[in-house]
Design a protein around this motif. Structure first.
Motif, mmCIF file in Angstrom:
data_model
loop_
_atom_site.group_PDB
_atom_site.id
_atom_site.type_symbol
_atom_site.label_atom_id
_atom_site.label_comp_id
_atom_site.label_asym_id
_atom_site.label_seq_id
_atom_site.Cartn_x
_atom_site.Cartn_y
_atom_site.Cartn_z
ATOM 1 N N PRO A 10 0.807 -1.228 0.000
ATOM 2 C CA PRO A 10 0.000 0.000 0.000
ATOM 3 C C PRO A 10 0.838 1.275 0.000
ATOM 4 N N ASN A 11 2.155 1.143 0.136
ATOM 5 C CA ASN A 11 3.016 2.321 0.232
ATOM 6 C C ASN A 11 3.779 2.598 -1.055
ATOM 7 N N GLY A 12 3.376 1.947 -2.160
ATOM 8 C CA GLY A 12 4.108 2.087 -3.409
ATOM 9 C C GLY A 12 4.217 3.507 -3.910
ATOM 10 N N GLY A 13 3.239 4.334 -3.578
ATOM 11 C CA GLY A 13 3.252 5.717 -4.046
ATOM 12 C C GLY A 13 4.442 6.522 -3.562
ATOM 13 N N GLU A 14 5.090 6.054 -2.496
ATOM 14 C CA GLU A 14 6.260 6.775 -1.978
ATOM 15 C C GLU A 14 7.405 6.812 -2.980
ATOM 16 N N MET A 15 7.448 5.835 -3.899
ATOM 17 C CA MET A 15 8.539 5.751 -4.863
ATOM 18 C C MET A 15 8.184 6.372 -6.210
ATOM 19 N N LEU A 16 6.983 6.967 -6.321
ATOM 20 C CA LEU A 16 6.515 7.527 -7.587
ATOM 21 C C LEU A 16 6.367 9.036 -7.476
ATOM 22 N N LEU A 17 6.093 9.666 -8.587
ATOM 23 C CA LEU A 17 5.862 11.109 -8.637
ATOM 24 C C LEU A 17 4.423 11.328 -9.071
ATOM 25 N N ASN A 18 3.584 11.711 -8.122
ATOM 26 C CA ASN A 18 2.151 11.879 -8.385
ATOM 27 C C ASN A 18 1.542 10.602 -8.979
ATOM 28 N N ASN A 32 11.686 10.527 2.623
ATOM 29 C CA ASN A 32 11.716 9.358 3.502
ATOM 30 C C ASN A 32 13.061 8.637 3.418
ATOM 31 N N LEU A 33 13.620 8.559 2.209
ATOM 32 C CA LEU A 33 14.937 7.947 2.054
ATOM 33 C C LEU A 33 16.003 8.791 2.738
ATOM 34 N N ALA A 34 15.866 10.108 2.640
ATOM 35 C CA ALA A 34 16.814 10.994 3.320
ATOM 36 C C ALA A 34 16.784 10.764 4.829
ATOM 37 N N GLN A 35 15.581 10.578 5.392
ATOM 38 C CA GLN A 35 15.468 10.323 6.828
ATOM 39 C C GLN A 35 16.075 8.972 7.192
ATOM 40 N N THR A 36 15.914 7.981 6.321
ATOM 41 C CA THR A 36 16.538 6.675 6.546
ATOM 42 C C THR A 36 18.047 6.805 6.623
ATOM 43 N N TYR A 49 18.362 -2.458 11.365
ATOM 44 C CA TYR A 49 17.919 -3.782 11.796
ATOM 45 C C TYR A 49 17.128 -3.758 13.102
ATOM 46 N N LYS A 50 16.982 -2.589 13.688
ATOM 47 C CA LYS A 50 16.162 -2.430 14.883
ATOM 48 C C LYS A 50 15.385 -1.122 14.756
ATOM 49 N N GLY A 51 14.343 -0.968 15.550
ATOM 50 C CA GLY A 51 13.644 0.302 15.584
ATOM 51 C C GLY A 51 12.651 0.515 14.458
ATOM 52 N N ARG A 52 12.467 1.794 14.087
ATOM 53 C CA ARG A 52 11.416 2.204 13.151
ATOM 54 C C ARG A 52 11.502 1.495 11.808
ATOM 55 N N ILE A 53 12.692 1.477 11.210
ATOM 56 C CA ILE A 53 12.841 0.902 9.878
ATOM 57 C C ILE A 53 12.598 -0.600 9.910
ATOM 58 N N ALA A 54 13.144 -1.284 10.899
ATOM 59 C CA ALA A 54 12.920 -2.723 11.029
ATOM 60 C C ALA A 54 11.435 -3.025 11.190
ATOM 61 N N GLN A 55 10.739 -2.223 11.978
ATOM 62 C CA GLN A 55 9.311 -2.435 12.177
ATOM 63 C C GLN A 55 8.541 -2.267 10.870
ATOM 64 N N ALA A 56 8.929 -1.263 10.081
ATOM 65 C CA ALA A 56 8.254 -1.037 8.796
ATOM 66 C C ALA A 56 8.484 -2.204 7.838
ATOM 67 N N GLY A 155 7.294 4.772 4.943
ATOM 68 C CA GLY A 155 8.111 5.850 5.476
ATOM 69 C C GLY A 155 9.608 5.643 5.383
ATOM 70 N N CYS A 156 10.058 4.694 4.554
ATOM 71 C CA CYS A 156 11.490 4.383 4.495
ATOM 72 C C CYS A 156 12.172 4.822 3.203
ATOM 73 N N GLY A 157 11.425 4.924 2.109
ATOM 74 C CA GLY A 157 12.009 5.428 0.874
ATOM 75 C C GLY A 157 12.768 4.421 0.048
ATOM 76 N N PHE A 158 12.569 3.116 0.288
ATOM 77 C CA PHE A 158 13.229 2.096 -0.530
ATOM 78 C C PHE A 158 12.299 0.913 -0.735
ATOM 79 N N THR A 159 12.628 0.075 -1.732
ATOM 80 C CA THR A 159 11.874 -1.147 -1.973
ATOM 81 C C THR A 159 12.675 -2.335 -1.445
ATOM 82 N N LEU A 160 11.982 -3.439 -1.210
ATOM 83 C CA LEU A 160 12.637 -4.656 -0.737
ATOM 84 C C LEU A 160 12.984 -5.564 -1.913
ATOM 85 N N GLN A 161 14.047 -6.321 -1.743
ATOM 86 C CA GLN A 161 14.444 -7.281 -2.777
ATOM 87 C C GLN A 161 13.685 -8.586 -2.602
#
Length: 338
Positions: A10-18, A32-36, A49-56, A155-161
């Motif tokens: 559901p978060n795919g829009g984070e990687m797109l432009l409009n 979001n990637l900058a914050q990561t 590997y811990k905290g906010r990003i791991a939870q996401a 909220g992380c700014g990247f996709t998973l492999q």
């Protein structure tokens, strides 16, 4: 690809432009990637590997039926390994631990060395190594992320492999799916040396093309090509089928892809000499090799990989020079540092 990103989470829009892929010249911001990156700079590996990003990461995987937990990420550790090597003439090629053997063998022998016995010495021997005419060098995923391709943690700014597709659902297979295990992987940075001196730092990305590209580019350089010419030269790919190809995966008798620019006479000999029967208006063959050869043109040539090379040279004055090349099949470039 856009629909893949949108449907993967559901978060795919984070990687797109409009909601769309950016067009040439449009400015894309990824806060979001900058914050990561900020969190990684402050907290190091624990920031990932811990905290906010791991939870996401866990949340998006579990939302698609995955079973990863925070404890799985928290247990991550980096392993420093001795590279394997193979000497050809006066040049030694060093790779991440894995093997040098035919693609048909790699899916069986390339497995997590901490859980399976990998007979490296035997695989590097003449009967199975360079002498087979084809090499596969593989390494293993650093983390334990088993995910759907293109899924975006919120909220992380990247996709998973999706390297988890390298597992096999056969309990007796070395790459059988098991908790805490790293999957079959194909990331193969290479370093070539002459004696104790660096000769090349290079790599060719592209699935099963990677090891074949390594060999072809290296041999081009040893024949006297510049690093850029070595990358630009047309390539071939002996396909072993991708992991999602079902029964064809690992089949050495599958397609042989030839890049445009290789002489048509060579293609004809590999296929067998095709001649048109004028009476029946059909094709017959007096086969020489009988391979299933397919010529690849245009943008589809991206299947032959994307390589980069840095070569250590001494010019005529004796000064050290670093020569670089970047693959025309991709969008990188070699940038000098003055």
């Amino acid at each position: 690809m856009i629909e893949l990103i949108k449907n993967a989470s559901p978060n795919g829009g984070e990687m797109l432009l409009n909601g769309k892929a950016p067009l040439p010249g449009q400015v894309v911001k990824l806060p979001n990637l900058a914050q990561t990156f900020r969190e990684l700079a402050i907290k190091g590996k624990d920031g990932f590997y811990k905290g906010r990003i791991a939870q996401a990461i866990v949340d998006v995987i579990q939302s698609k039926g995955g079973v990863m937990e925070l404890a799985d990420l928290a247990k991550h550790s980096t392993t420093f390994v001795e590279p394997i090597s193979y000497t050809y003439g006066d040049v030694t090629v060093h790779e991440r631990i894995g093997n040098l053997l035919r693609g048909v063998d790699s899916q069986w022998y390339v497995a997590d060395p901490e859980m399976e016995h990998v007979p490296v010495a035997q695989l590097l021997s003449k009967p199975l190594g360079f002498g087979t005419g084809g090499n596969v060098h593989n390494s293993f995923a650093e983390g334990l992320v088993l995910s759907q391709k293109a899924a975006v943690p919120k909220g992380c700014g990247f996709t998973l492999q999706n390297r988890g597709c390298g597992f096999v659902l056969n309990e007796k297979h070395p790459n059988a799916l098991r908790g805490g295990k790293r999957p079959y992987h194909t990331i193969i940075p290479a370093l070539a040396t002459r004696g104790d001196e660096i000769f090349l730092s290079y790599g060719v990305m592209g699935g099963y093309m990677q090891p074949q590209g390594h060999v072809q580019v290296l041999l081009n350089i040893l024949r006297g090509y510049t690093v850029q010419d070595a990358l630009d030269a047309p390539r071939f790919c002996i396909s072993s089928g991708m992991p999602d190809a079902g029964s064809k995966a690992g089949n050495p008798n599958s397609e042989v892809y030839i890049e445009e620019g290789i002489p048509s006479e060579t293609v004809a000999k590999l296929r067998g000499e095709w001649q048109k029967n004028q009476n029946q208006a059909s094709l017959t063959t007096s086969a020489e090799m009988g391979h299933d050869v397919r010529v690849v043109t245009g943008y589809a040539r991206g299947m032959f990989g994307r390589g980069q090379v840095i070569q250590k040279l001494n010019d005529t004055s004796g000064r050290l020079v670093w020569a670089a090349g970047s693959d025309m099949r991709a969008d990188g470039h070699a940038a000098p540092q003055i």
